[in-house]
Design a protein around this motif. Structure first.
Motif, PDB file in Angstrom:
ATOM      1  N   UNK A 145       0.832  -1.208   0.000  1.00  0.00           N
ATOM      2  CA  UNK A 145       0.000   0.000   0.000  1.00  0.00           C
ATOM      3  C   UNK A 145       0.865   1.256   0.000  1.00  0.00           C
ATOM      4  N   UNK A 146       1.851   1.329   0.887  1.00  0.00           N
ATOM      5  CA  UNK A 146       2.672   2.544   0.973  1.00  0.00           C
ATOM      6  C   UNK A 146       3.571   2.698  -0.253  1.00  0.00           C
ATOM      7  N   UNK A 147       3.801   1.614  -0.977  1.00  0.00           N
ATOM      8  CA  UNK A 147       4.646   1.694  -2.175  1.00  0.00           C
ATOM      9  C   UNK A 147       3.850   2.109  -3.405  1.00  0.00           C
ATOM     10  N   UNK A 148       2.544   1.863  -3.410  1.00  0.00           N
ATOM     11  CA  UNK A 148       1.731   2.113  -4.598  1.00  0.00           C
ATOM     12  C   UNK A 148       1.551   3.609  -4.861  1.00  0.00           C
ATOM     13  N   UNK A 149       1.599   3.962  -6.114  1.00  0.00           N
ATOM     14  CA  UNK A 149       1.381   5.355  -6.513  1.00  0.00           C
ATOM     15  C   UNK A 149      -0.068   5.541  -6.953  1.00  0.00           C
ATOM     16  N   UNK A 150      -0.683   6.616  -6.461  1.00  0.00           N
ATOM     17  CA  UNK A 150      -2.043   6.996  -6.857  1.00  0.00           C
ATOM     18  C   UNK A 150      -3.066   5.897  -6.582  1.00  0.00           C
ATOM     19  N   UNK A 151      -3.019   5.324  -5.381  1.00  0.00           N
ATOM     20  CA  UNK A 151      -3.997   4.310  -4.999  1.00  0.00           C
ATOM     21  C   UNK A 151      -5.268   4.997  -4.505  1.00  0.00           C
ATOM     22  N   UNK A 152      -6.400   4.560  -5.025  1.00  0.00           N
ATOM     23  CA  UNK A 152      -7.689   5.169  -4.700  1.00  0.00           C
ATOM     24  C   UNK A 152      -8.640   4.090  -4.198  1.00  0.00           C
ATOM     25  N   UNK A 153      -9.330   4.366  -3.098  1.00  0.00           N
ATOM     26  CA  UNK A 153     -10.399   3.486  -2.639  1.00  0.00           C
ATOM     27  C   UNK A 153     -11.720   4.220  -2.832  1.00  0.00           C
ATOM     28  N   UNK A 154     -12.637   3.566  -3.510  1.00  0.00           N
ATOM     29  CA  UNK A 154     -13.949   4.171  -3.747  1.00  0.00           C
ATOM     30  C   UNK A 154     -14.996   3.469  -2.903  1.00  0.00           C
TER      31      UNK A 154
END
Length: 308
Positions: free
Chosen positions: A236-245
């Motif tokens: 999670x902390x490594x991912x770029x532009x992670x969005x939860x809808x």
């Protein structure tokens, strides 16, 4: 994919390593930014401890605002952006959602600072367990199935007192993809009895994760199978532009003689049809939101069993 085991009390999904993103599939941020996110998230978790002390003495409205703000801030500290579609009803409700990640709890609390239902083990988690107890989480001991009716009554008491309650009726996390990953049995119906007994609406919530950089859904935030919490947090902390809808479907209004099994099936259909989040390998068309439904069906029995 592994075969799905059907256990009425401890459901498991068929997810395995193949459901997680492959190397390079999800764009990442530099190592320095990952460290900063971890520091920020740790700070928010520690803030949660102080918040847990204050919550019991705060008025209801201020308590809800504090929990909502903390949940949004913590998700953002992890590098996750929250998008909400739809609006919750003003009155108490039983909120039911699909289950993908430990982030689901933050997402739901950020939208609706309700009482949650969680497995007993969460109570022992550092920081998170303390805050969960402070916000009135109902802990379920899955090793003692006979306690299920008492748990349902506690949910009913909370609803009668005007408190909304959030449940993950699938009973376990899974990737929400296609194939044999889906937990056997679908939504467990027992908790829906609390909504029927109290005349409370059931509001289906659809949780979805996508990578805004690629424009597609992702399982980077998923917490699956033999995966460890540490590995999941690292992704999670490594991912770029992670969005939860969080997509809020129209409420279901069960009749007083509704059957919890059919109510659970209606809610499950709404959750998985609110917005058809594409899998990592296939895109699907988006159906429209599920309309409000009444469920006037034969009366359910008064006893709750594990198959209920």
């Amino acid at each position: 994919m592994t075969a799905v085991s059907h256990d009425l009390w401890r459901p498991v999904s068929g997810c395995d390593e193949g459901c997680l993103p492959t190397a390079g599939e999800v764009p990442t941020v530099p190592v320095v930014r990952r460290v900063l996110r971890l520091v920020a998230a740790t700070g928010m978790l520690l803030t949660g401890v102080g918040l847990a002390v204050l919550l019991p003495v705060l008025p209801v409205r201020e308590r809800q605002a504090a929990v909502r703000g903390w949940a949004r801030g913590t998700a953002r500290a992890f590098g996750v952006r929250l998008v909400v579609r739809g609006r919750l009803p003003r009155r108490r409700a039983l909120l039911v959602a699909n289950h993908v990640s430990w982030l689901d709890i933050l997402a739901v609390l950020a939208v609706a600072p309700t009482r949650m239902v969680a497995k007993r083990e969460v109570r022992t988690w550092p920081v998170v367990g303390v805050l969960a107890a402070a916000v009135g989480t109902v802990f379920v001991d899955r090793s003692r199935p006979r306690e299920l009716p008492a748990t349902v009554r506690r949910l009913g008491d909370a609803l009668r007192a005007g408190r909304s309650v959030a449940v993950f009726p699938e009973g376990t996390t899974w990737c929400a993809g296609e194939g044999d990953c889906r937990p056997g049995g679908g939504f467990r119906p027992a908790m829906f009895q609390a909504a029927i007994d109290t005349g409370s609406p059931v509001v289906p919530l659809r949780l979805g994760y996508r990578c805004e950089a690629t424009g597609s859904s992702t399982t980077a935030a998923a917490f699956l199978g033999a995966d460890t919490l540490l590995r999941s947090v690292a992704r999670v902390v490594a991912a770029r532009d992670l969005v939860v809808s969080v997509t809020i479907a129209a409420a279901l209004h069960p009749a007083r003689d509704a059957d919890r099994r059919l109510l659970a099936r209606a809610a499950e259909s709404a959750v998985h049809l609110v917005t058809a989040t594409p899998t990592r390998t296939r895109r699907r068309q988006r159906p429209t939101a599920t309309p409000a439904v009444r469920v006037p069906v034969p009366a359910a029995g008064s006893e709750l069993d594990l198959a209920a």
